[in-house]
Design an enzyme around this catalytic site. Structure first.
Site, PDB file in Angstrom:
ATOM      1  N   GLU A  41       0.816  -1.214   0.000  1.00 13.17           N
ATOM      2  CA  GLU A  41       0.000   0.000   0.000  1.00 13.17           C
ATOM      3  C   GLU A  41       0.858   1.278   0.000  1.00 13.17           C
ATOM      4  OE1 GLU A  41      -2.163  -1.659   3.344  1.00 13.17           O
ATOM      5  OE2 GLU A  41      -4.043  -1.328   2.310  1.00 13.17           O
ATOM      6  N   ASP A  93     -11.550  -6.835  -2.614  1.00 12.76           N
ATOM      7  CA  ASP A  93     -12.409  -8.023  -2.482  1.00 12.76           C
ATOM      8  C   ASP A  93     -13.782  -7.569  -2.032  1.00 12.76           C
ATOM      9  OD1 ASP A  93     -12.651  -8.407   0.682  1.00 12.76           O
ATOM     10  OD2 ASP A  93     -10.651  -7.707   0.206  1.00 12.76           O
TER      11      ASP A  93
HETATM   12  N1  ADE Z   1      -9.107  -5.000   3.671  1.00 16.59           N
HETATM   13  C1  ADE Z   1      -9.266  -5.486   2.421  1.00 16.59           C
HETATM   14  N2  ADE Z   1     -10.240  -6.412   2.379  1.00 16.59           N
HETATM   15  C2  ADE Z   1     -10.720  -6.511   3.647  1.00 16.59           C
HETATM   16  C3  ADE Z   1     -11.718  -7.309   4.247  1.00 16.59           C
HETATM   17  N3  ADE Z   1     -12.432  -8.183   3.550  1.00 16.59           N
HETATM   18  N4  ADE Z   1     -11.939  -7.154   5.579  1.00 16.59           N
HETATM   19  C4  ADE Z   1     -11.205  -6.258   6.303  1.00 16.59           C
HETATM   20  N5  ADE Z   1     -10.248  -5.505   5.780  1.00 16.59           N
HETATM   21  C5  ADE Z   1      -9.996  -5.621   4.465  1.00 16.59           C
END
Ligand code: ADE
Length: 238
Positions: A4, A205
């Site tokens: 990041e 995601d």
């Molecule tokens: N950062 C990226 N994806 C995430 C998720 N599913 N839950 C918590 N933090 C995240």
């Protein structure tokens, strides 16, 4: 995460590193502006200590957080950017036999209850929206649509969310658009210190059962997209 900050770090001019309590803070110029860049690590405790150390050590005018998030809003796709207009914890409150009942945090200095939602600085949001018009974001795959930028609500907790049931709860209880593990903690520290902040996230995601695999596949493109917008925001700052 390292992914990041990588893109911003690679473009930092005249970088110098200062280490405090084991955390590395890189100072230098990005798009002609003086910046301090730090990798917080994962979760609210790490995000809080790094935010506090930056404020104490470097007296910044603004804090900008860049990173990836899981989508809660079904309209958001991998690679899209969410400007965090408002941030709340989803794991802070009173745990009863039925459920976790939300309770606000308290400002330890004023003893006042904090708001349920911490608000990103409105001027910075305007700058971000303007900056978004002039950038080219990375597509997830060659034939996927151009990633989009929108603003919305982020919920933060010390959990990687991989549950469509939890996603439905975040949507219903917080009208959330995305979830991650640091934003509200950074926001709370800045709120209590009267410092303008902005949280920028790109979707890796959908916080559902496929999230662990999707996160691995898409985190780099998403992290780069968030950093591309942050770089453009810095250029547009006064
Ligand atoms: N950062 C990226 N994806 C995430 C998720 N599913 N839950 C918590 N933090 C995240």
């Amino acid at each position: 995460m390292t992914e990041e900050v990588e893109l911003l770090q690679s473009q930092l001019k005249g970088a110098k590193t200062k280490e405090i309590l084991g955390f590395k803070f890189k100072t230098g110029k990005l798009n002609g502006k003086k910046v301090v860049l730090a990798e917080t690590g994962i979760g609210k405790a790490n995000a809080s200590i790094v935010t506090a150390l930056i404020i104490k050590e470097f007296s910044p005018k603004t804090i900008i957080f860049t990173g990836v998030a899981g989508a809660v809003n079904p309209d958001l796709n991998q690679g899209d950017i969410l400007i965090g207009r408002r941030l709340s914890y989803h794991d802070y409150g009173r745990l009863t036999n039925d459920s976790l009942k939300f309770y606000p945090t308290r400002n330890p200095h004023t003893k006042q209850l904090n708001p349920q939602f911490f608000l990103s600085d409105s001027t910075l949001i305007t700058v971000a929206n303007k900056a978004a018009k002039g950038i080219e974001l990375k597509k997830i795959t060659a034939d996927s649509p151009q990633p989009r930028v929108s603003a919305g609500t982020i919920v933060t907790g010390d959990t990687f969310v991989a549950s469509s049931i939890a996603v439905a709860g975040f949507r219903k209880n917080y009208q959330a658009d995305a979830t991650e593990m640091e934003g509200a903690a950074v926001a709370q520290i800045c709120f209590q210190q009267n410092l303008p902040f902005l949280i920028i996230r790109s979707i890796s995601d959908k916080a559902n059962e496929a999230a662990p695999a999707d996160f691995q596949t898409f985190k780099k493109v998403a992290a780069d997209n968030s950093a591309i917008l942050v770089k453009a925001i810095i250029k547009n700052l006064e």
